[in-house]
Structure formats: C-alpha cells, structure tokens
Design a protein around this motif. Structure first.
Motif, short mmCIF file in Angstrom:
data_model
loop_
_atom_site.label_atom_id
_atom_site.label_comp_id
_atom_site.label_asym_id
_atom_site.label_seq_id
_atom_site.Cartn_x
_atom_site.Cartn_y
_atom_site.Cartn_z
N ALA A 199 40.19 63.72 35.16
CA ALA A 199 41.64 63.53 35.03
C ALA A 199 42.38 64.59 35.83
N LYS A 200 41.88 65.82 35.81
CA LYS A 200 42.51 66.90 36.55
C LYS A 200 42.40 66.64 38.05
N ALA A 201 41.23 66.17 38.49
CA ALA A 201 41.03 65.88 39.91
C ALA A 201 41.95 64.74 40.36
N GLU A 202 42.09 63.72 39.50
CA GLU A 202 42.99 62.60 39.84
C GLU A 202 44.43 63.07 39.90
N ALA A 203 44.82 63.93 38.97
CA ALA A 203 46.19 64.44 38.96
C ALA A 203 46.46 65.28 40.22
N GLU A 204 45.47 66.10 40.61
CA GLU A 204 45.63 66.89 41.83
C GLU A 204 45.68 66.00 43.06
N ALA A 205 44.87 64.94 43.07
CA ALA A 205 44.88 64.01 44.21
C ALA A 205 46.21 63.29 44.30
N GLN A 206 46.76 62.90 43.16
CA GLN A 206 48.06 62.24 43.16
C GLN A 206 49.14 63.20 43.61
N ALA A 207 49.06 64.44 43.16
CA ALA A 207 50.06 65.43 43.54
C ALA A 207 49.94 65.73 45.04
N ALA A 208 48.72 65.83 45.53
CA ALA A 208 48.52 66.10 46.95
C ALA A 208 48.94 64.89 47.79
N GLY A 209 48.66 63.70 47.31
CA GLY A 209 49.04 62.49 48.02
C GLY A 209 50.52 62.24 47.95
N ALA A 210 51.19 62.58 46.91
CA ALA A 210 52.62 62.34 46.74
C ALA A 210 53.44 63.35 47.50
N THR A 211 52.94 64.54 47.70
CA THR A 211 53.70 65.58 48.37
C THR A 211 53.98 65.23 49.83
N PRO A 212 53.03 64.79 50.64
CA PRO A 212 53.36 64.45 52.02
C PRO A 212 54.30 63.26 52.11
#
Length: 165
Positions: free
Chosen positions: A144-157
């Motif tokens: 869940a943490k990895a998915e949240a980080e991936a979403q945050a990283a993907g949403a930022t750009p």
C-alpha cells in the motif's frame, strides 16, 4: 437410690437404636452445604489463572509452562469462588475431607505428558499463524505504501505539467 434414677434411661437405651454411627463400616454422610475440599481434573485445566485471581486467601497458583496447579490446603477457606469462576469447570468443591498428612505442604497437580505435548503443539501452531498473519500484514502495508508513493510520484509530474500550460 441413685441406681433407680438411672434405670429407666438404661432400659430405654437397651432397646433403642444406637446413637453413634458405624463410621468405618458405613461412610459418613455430610450435610448438603458442608464445605469439604477442592478437587481438580488437571488434564481438563487450560491454566488460565482465573481461579488464582478470584481466590480471596491466595491459596492457589498456576504455572502454565510446567502445567502445574498448586493449592495450599491450609490457606484455602473452601469458599468455592474458584470452582464458580473456572471456565472449563474442572474445579469442584466436594463434601468430605482429605486424608490427613504428616506434614504441612502444598498439593501440586501436574498435567499428563500427552496433554502437555498437545498444548505445546497448539501454542506452536498459534505462534506460526500469528507470525504468518503479521508477515502478511507487513507485506500489505508495504504494498500500500509503494502504491501510494507511485501515485504521488505519478501525479506530481502531471500536476506540474498542468500548471505550466
């Protein structure tokens, strides 16, 4: 003259039933609510310690690791609280009394080796299940943490690209 006063009583006792009981030949009958002693079926005991917690005279002790249950019969007031609170009902208050001993000592009851082995296997199985559940929970949290980080990283750009346009 004194014999004449006693003669009616002697004649009455001569033809009546004896007042005393024949105790050795016939066991004594105890009144219904008489206090006797605490008995345990040790192999049914789960060593929860509930009896120890409710004992007002602190006459009981339980050792879960060794599989022992100990009662100090000289401290026990035979109130019956332990028998009432036992979840497995392996304790009972029985009428009558224990055979007297020559010295003051605690009565120690030990579970049979088969029961101890079965309980150890149960504890081991429960520990393995708990470890597996903790591992699965940790893996789920990491995922869940990895998915949240991936979403945050993907949403930022995407968000920065939207701001620049």
């Amino acid at each position: 003259m004194a014999i004449m006063k006693f003669a009616p009583e002697a004649l009455k006792n001569l033809f009546s039933k004896p007042v005393t009981t024949s105790y050795p030949a016939k066991p004594a009958e105890y009144p219904e609510r008489s206090r006797g002693h605490i008995d345990i079926v040790i192999d049914e005991c789960i060593s929860c310690g509930m009896c120890v917690r409710v004992c007002p005279s602190s006459a009981l002790s339980v050792d879960r690791e060794k599989g022992t249950w100990t009662i100090n019969r000289y401290d026990c007031i035979v109130c019956g609280f332990c028998a009432e609170k036992c979840p497995k009902k392996c304790l009972s208050v029985n009428p009558g009394y224990q055979t007297p001993g020559g010295e003051k000592m605690e009565a120690v009851y030990t579970k049979s080796p088969e029961v101890l082995a079965a309980e150890a296997a149960k504890r081991k199985e429960a520990a393995e299940k708990a470890a597996a559940a903790a591992k699965a929970k940790a893996e789920a949290a990491a995922k869940a943490k990895a998915e949240a980080e991936a979403q945050a990283a993907g949403a930022t750009p995407v968000a920065e690209a939207a701001k620049t346009e």
